[in-house]
Design a protein around this motif. Structure first.
Motif, PDB file in Angstrom:
ATOM      1  N   VAL A 184      47.343  31.679  34.560  1.00  0.00           N
ATOM      2  CA  VAL A 184      48.392  32.671  34.284  1.00  0.00           C
ATOM      3  C   VAL A 184      47.814  33.835  33.476  1.00  0.00           C
ATOM      4  O   VAL A 184      47.119  33.626  32.490  1.00  0.00           O
ATOM      5  N   SER A 185      48.091  35.069  33.927  1.00  0.00           N
ATOM      6  CA  SER A 185      47.434  36.221  33.306  1.00  0.00           C
ATOM      7  C   SER A 185      48.262  36.844  32.177  1.00  0.00           C
ATOM      8  O   SER A 185      47.741  37.645  31.414  1.00  0.00           O
TER       9      SER A 185
ATOM     10  N   LEU B  37      46.142  40.474  45.264  1.00  0.00           N
ATOM     11  CA  LEU B  37      44.877  41.002  44.747  1.00  0.00           C
ATOM     12  C   LEU B  37      43.730  40.165  45.304  1.00  0.00           C
ATOM     13  O   LEU B  37      43.881  38.959  45.536  1.00  0.00           O
ATOM     14  N   ASP B  38      42.576  40.835  45.528  1.00  0.00           N
ATOM     15  CA  ASP B  38      41.419  40.089  46.030  1.00  0.00           C
ATOM     16  C   ASP B  38      40.726  39.365  44.882  1.00  0.00           C
ATOM     17  O   ASP B  38      40.143  38.296  45.061  1.00  0.00           O
ATOM     18  N   ASP B  39      40.850  39.968  43.714  1.00  0.00           N
ATOM     19  CA  ASP B  39      40.193  39.429  42.524  1.00  0.00           C
ATOM     20  C   ASP B  39      41.037  39.855  41.321  1.00  0.00           C
ATOM     21  O   ASP B  39      41.534  40.964  41.281  1.00  0.00           O
ATOM     22  N   HIS B  40      41.221  38.946  40.386  1.00  0.00           N
ATOM     23  CA  HIS B  40      42.011  39.309  39.209  1.00  0.00           C
ATOM     24  C   HIS B  40      41.413  38.647  37.971  1.00  0.00           C
ATOM     25  O   HIS B  40      41.231  37.430  37.957  1.00  0.00           O
ATOM     26  N   MET B  41      41.086  39.434  36.981  1.00  0.00           N
ATOM     27  CA  MET B  41      40.523  38.933  35.728  1.00  0.00           C
ATOM     28  C   MET B  41      39.334  37.999  35.981  1.00  0.00           C
ATOM     29  O   MET B  41      39.268  36.893  35.452  1.00  0.00           O
ATOM     30  N   ASP B  42      38.433  38.453  36.819  1.00  0.00           N
ATOM     31  CA  ASP B  42      37.193  37.722  37.128  1.00  0.00           C
ATOM     32  C   ASP B  42      37.420  36.416  37.866  1.00  0.00           C
ATOM     33  O   ASP B  42      36.618  35.480  37.755  1.00  0.00           O
TER      34      ASP B  42
ATOM     35  N   LEU C 214      50.276  46.631  42.851  1.00  0.00           N
ATOM     36  CA  LEU C 214      49.356  47.756  42.911  1.00  0.00           C
ATOM     37  C   LEU C 214      49.313  48.326  44.330  1.00  0.00           C
ATOM     38  O   LEU C 214      49.673  47.646  45.296  1.00  0.00           O
ATOM     39  N   GLU C 215      48.837  49.563  44.419  1.00  0.00           N
ATOM     40  CA  GLU C 215      48.727  50.234  45.717  1.00  0.00           C
ATOM     41  C   GLU C 215      47.858  49.421  46.692  1.00  0.00           C
ATOM     42  O   GLU C 215      48.176  49.273  47.882  1.00  0.00           O
TER      43      GLU C 215
END
Ligand SMILES: [Mn+2]
Length: 293
Positions: free
Chosen positions: A38-39, A138-143, A172-173
Motif C-alpha cells: 500500500v502506497s 501504472l507499469d511501475d510504482h515506488m520501485d 495519471l495520463e
C-alpha cells in the motif's frame, strides 16, 4: 462439560455468521490480510476482521436461506511478501474454482485480485468488472512492478476476457491512455454522475455475450465524503446506491467470484466495512433469485 462450553462461548466471527462447512457450500469466503505494498495509508490488512465484525451487526433479510450455501474458511496465513501472498491466493482460488465453487474474498489490498483472476481464468471464461477510484494501470510504482497501483496492468499483460472499470476519477495520463487502449469499457465517476441510466445501458450491451462475471469492489470507489475509511481515499466518488444500481445489472449474470478490497479499519468508523459486507450480501442474495440456486 464440552456442551456447556459450546452453549456459553461464541465461535470467532464469520461473514454473516455463516458456518465453515466447505462441502455443501456454493460460495467460499476467505480473507487476505495483506497490505505490504500500500502506497498511502497502511491498515487494510485488518480489513477481513472489520468486514466480518460489521457484517455480524447487520441483518440482511434477503440472505435468508442462503447461509448454508456460504462457508467462511478464515484468513490466508500472514505474509509480508507479495509473491507469497499471490501464490497462496492463486492456489486457494484455483482449488475452489476447480470444484465448481465461487470464491468471495475479503481484502486486504487490491493486489490480491491479480491472483484471483488468473486462477479463475484457468477454469472458465470471464468478464471482469472492477469498481475503483483508480485505474491501477501504472507499469511501475515506488520501485515495484507488482503492487496495488499496478496489479491491473500486470493482469492486462496476459489479458483474459473483457475488463471494465467503473467509478474511476483519480489516475495519471499514462494510465488513462493505456486504459483506453486496453480496457473494454471505462465508466468514469463523472459519467456516472452525469448519465447513470445511459451508462447502465452501455454496460448491459457490453455484457450481452458475457455469461460469467467476476466482480472486484475497491471500496475507495465510494465518495470519501461518506466517511469511507480506505487506504487511498478519493473525492467526488460514487454513492452506495449508484454502486448498487450497477450490481443489479451484473447480478443477472452468473457471478463466478467476487472480492471487496482496501477497507482500512485504522481510519474507518465502520462505514467502509459495512458497505463492503452489504455489497457482498446484495450480490449473493440477488444470485439466489436470478440464477435459481
Ligand atoms: Mn483504488
Amino acid at each position: 462439560m464440552i456442551g456447556l462450553l459450546q452453549f456459553y462461548l461464541k465461535k470467532r466471527f464469520t461473514l454473516f455468521s455463516v458456518g465453515e462447512e466447505y462441502e455443501k457450500a456454493e460460495y467460499i469466503v476467505f480473507g487476505v490480510p495483506f497490505d505490504s505494498t500500500v502506497s498511502f495509508l497502511p491498515g487494510c490488512r485488518f480489513g477481513p476482521l472489520a468486514v466480518r465484525l460489521f457484517s455480524e451487526n447487520i441483518v440482511y433479510p434477503s440472505l435468508a436461506g442462503m447461509h448454508s450455501k456460504i462457508a467462511d474458511l478464515g484468513d490466508l496465513i500472514p505474509s509480508i511478501n507479495v509473491k507469497w501472498m499471490l501464490k497462496r491466493t492463486f492456489k486457494i482460488v484455483d482449488k475452489i474454482s476447480s470444484e465448481g465453487k465461487k470464491p468471495i474474498i475479503i481484502g486486504g489490498e487490491h493486489t490480491l485480485t491479480l491472483a484471483s483472476l488468473r486462477a479463475i481464468a484457468k477454469h472458465s471464461d470471464l468478464t471482469t468488472i472492477i469498481f475503483d477510484a483508480h485505474l491501477d494501470l501504472l507499469d511501475d510504482h515506488m520501485d515495484s512492478r507488482v503492487n496495488h497501483a499496478t496489479w491491473l496492468r500486470r493482469f492486462l499483460d496476459k489479458k483474459r476476457g473483457k475488463v471494465v472499470v467503473i467509478g474511476c476519477r483519480d489516475f495519471l495520463e499514462e494510465e488513462r491512455k493505456y486504459g483506453e487502449e486496453n480496457l473494454d469499457l471505462i465508466i468514469s465517476a463523472d459519467l456516472v454522475h452525469r448519465s447513470l441510466d445511459e451508462v447502465l445501458e452501455e454496460l448491459r450491451g457490453l455484457l450481452k455475450n458475457s455469461e460469467n462475471i467476476y466482480i472486484s469492489v475497491d471500496v475507495d470507489v465510494l465518495d470519501v465524503g461518506g466517511r469511507i475509511g480506505v487506504s487511498s481515499p478519493s473525492p467526488n466518488g460514487l454513492t452506495p446506491s449508484q454502486v448498487t444500481r450497477f450490481l443489479e445489472v451484473l447480478c443477472r449474470k452468473n457471478i463466478i467470484g467476487m472480492d471487496v478490497v482496501e477497507v482500512n479499519p485504522l481510519i474507518d468508523m465502520g462505514a467502509s466495512a459495512s458497505y463492503a459486507s452489504y455489497f457482498i450480501a446484495y450480490t449473493l442474495s440477488s444470485q439466489k433469485i436470478d440464477v435459481g440456486y
